[in-house]
Design an enzyme around this catalytic site. Structure first.
Site, short mmCIF file in Angstrom:
data_model
loop_
_atom_site.label_atom_id
_atom_site.label_comp_id
_atom_site.label_asym_id
_atom_site.label_seq_id
_atom_site.Cartn_x
_atom_site.Cartn_y
_atom_site.Cartn_z
N THR A 173 27.15 35.90 -29.47
CA THR A 173 27.50 36.51 -30.76
C THR A 173 28.14 37.87 -30.59
O THR A 173 28.87 38.31 -31.49
CB THR A 173 26.27 36.63 -31.67
OG1 THR A 173 25.25 37.39 -30.99
CG2 THR A 173 25.74 35.26 -32.05
N TYR A 174 27.90 38.56 -29.48
CA TYR A 174 28.54 39.86 -29.26
C TYR A 174 29.99 39.67 -28.82
O TYR A 174 30.92 40.13 -29.49
CB TYR A 174 27.76 40.67 -28.23
CG TYR A 174 28.39 42.02 -27.93
CD1 TYR A 174 28.74 42.89 -28.98
CD2 TYR A 174 28.66 42.42 -26.63
CE1 TYR A 174 29.32 44.12 -28.71
CE2 TYR A 174 29.22 43.66 -26.36
CZ TYR A 174 29.56 44.50 -27.40
OH TYR A 174 30.14 45.71 -27.14
N ALA A 175 30.20 38.96 -27.72
CA ALA A 175 31.57 38.70 -27.29
C ALA A 175 32.31 37.86 -28.33
O ALA A 175 33.49 38.09 -28.61
CB ALA A 175 31.56 37.99 -25.93
#
Length: 251
Positions: free
Chosen positions: A157-159
């Site tokens: 979910t971050y990248a």
């Protein structure tokens, strides 16, 4: 911006209270700029005020502005308030982001929504407002992550939330080119800030260090000069994602 200097220019730094954003704000003021310092919520107010004091000590005019940038109306208000305090904004820098390391099978819908709101939606509407309000010849710079070039676990979910910003950047660079506005993204490696350590084990920290030159993490002092360069002499770079990570990863 016709001349390639920050002297007398007006900067807006989203997430400008501390860490990388705070350093960008301070260095801009030292280079002669006026700075609008955005922070998200009350826990960051003291840091924002400290950065404001540093900006003023350097001789710049500064203002502290609060807002949750996942709400587009708040992004519009941020730019309007920055303009009211400083005048037309010349350089808009967005350092806002949220990190989560968690397996896909354990990630909740609420976590997914928050990660994409903070990392993608806020960035999109920051670009929209900047493209509407910036001075001709302005500069827009967004901080993303070198995980965009990594093949790893845990950071879906971050990248994933940061990856759309590359496409937003390319589109904005084309759409704003007629006004001489350059639009870039900077992708640091794992940075030596509290945001990173909260997501990692000591063993993984050592692994991340081992992948870059000097056996260390990326420091905010490595990234702030790149932002300054893109905002001045590096203006001809546009529509690009600059990987700045000491050799940690590439594509």
């Amino acid at each position: 911006m016709t001349e390639h200097t920050l002297m007398g220019k007006n900067l807006l730094v989203a997430g400008g209270a501390k860490n990388l954003g705070g350093l960008i704000a301070r260095q801009a003021a030292e280079a002669g700029a006026n700075v609008a310092i955005h922070y998200n919520s009350e826990p960051s107010r003291a840091d924002a005020e400290a950065t404001l004091a540093a900006v003023q000590h350097a001789g710049g005019t500064g203002v502290v502005l609060q807002g949750d940038l996942t709400v587009p109306a708040n992004v519009a208000r941020l730019f309007a308030d920055a303009e009211a305090a400083l005048g037309t904004i010349d350089v808009a820098v967005n350092t806002v982001g949220k990190v989560l390391r968690k397996p896909i099978v354990e990630t909740t819908e609420d976590e997914y929504d928050e990660m994409f709101d903070v990392n993608a939606k806020a960035a999109y509407f920051f670009l929209r407002e900047a493209g509407t309000r910036l001075a001709d010849g302005g500069r827009i710079i967004t901080i993303v992550t070198s995980l965009l070039g990594a093949f790893t676990d845990g950071y879906s979910t971050y990248a994933g939330g940061k990856s759309p910003v590359e496409h937003f950047t390319r589109a904005a660079a084309k759409e704003f080119a007629g006004r001489g506005i350059s639009v870039t993204a900077v992708a640091p490696g794992p940075m030596d800030t509290p945001f990173f350590y909260g997501q990692e084990t000591p063993e993984r920290v050592e692994f991340h260090k081992s992948q870059a030159m000097g056996g260390r993490l990326t420091r905010i002092e490595d990234i702030a000069p790149i932002v300054r360069f893109l905002a001045t002499e590096g203006w001809w770079i546009t529509g690009q994602t600059i990987f700045a990570n000491g050799g940690y990863t590439t594509r």
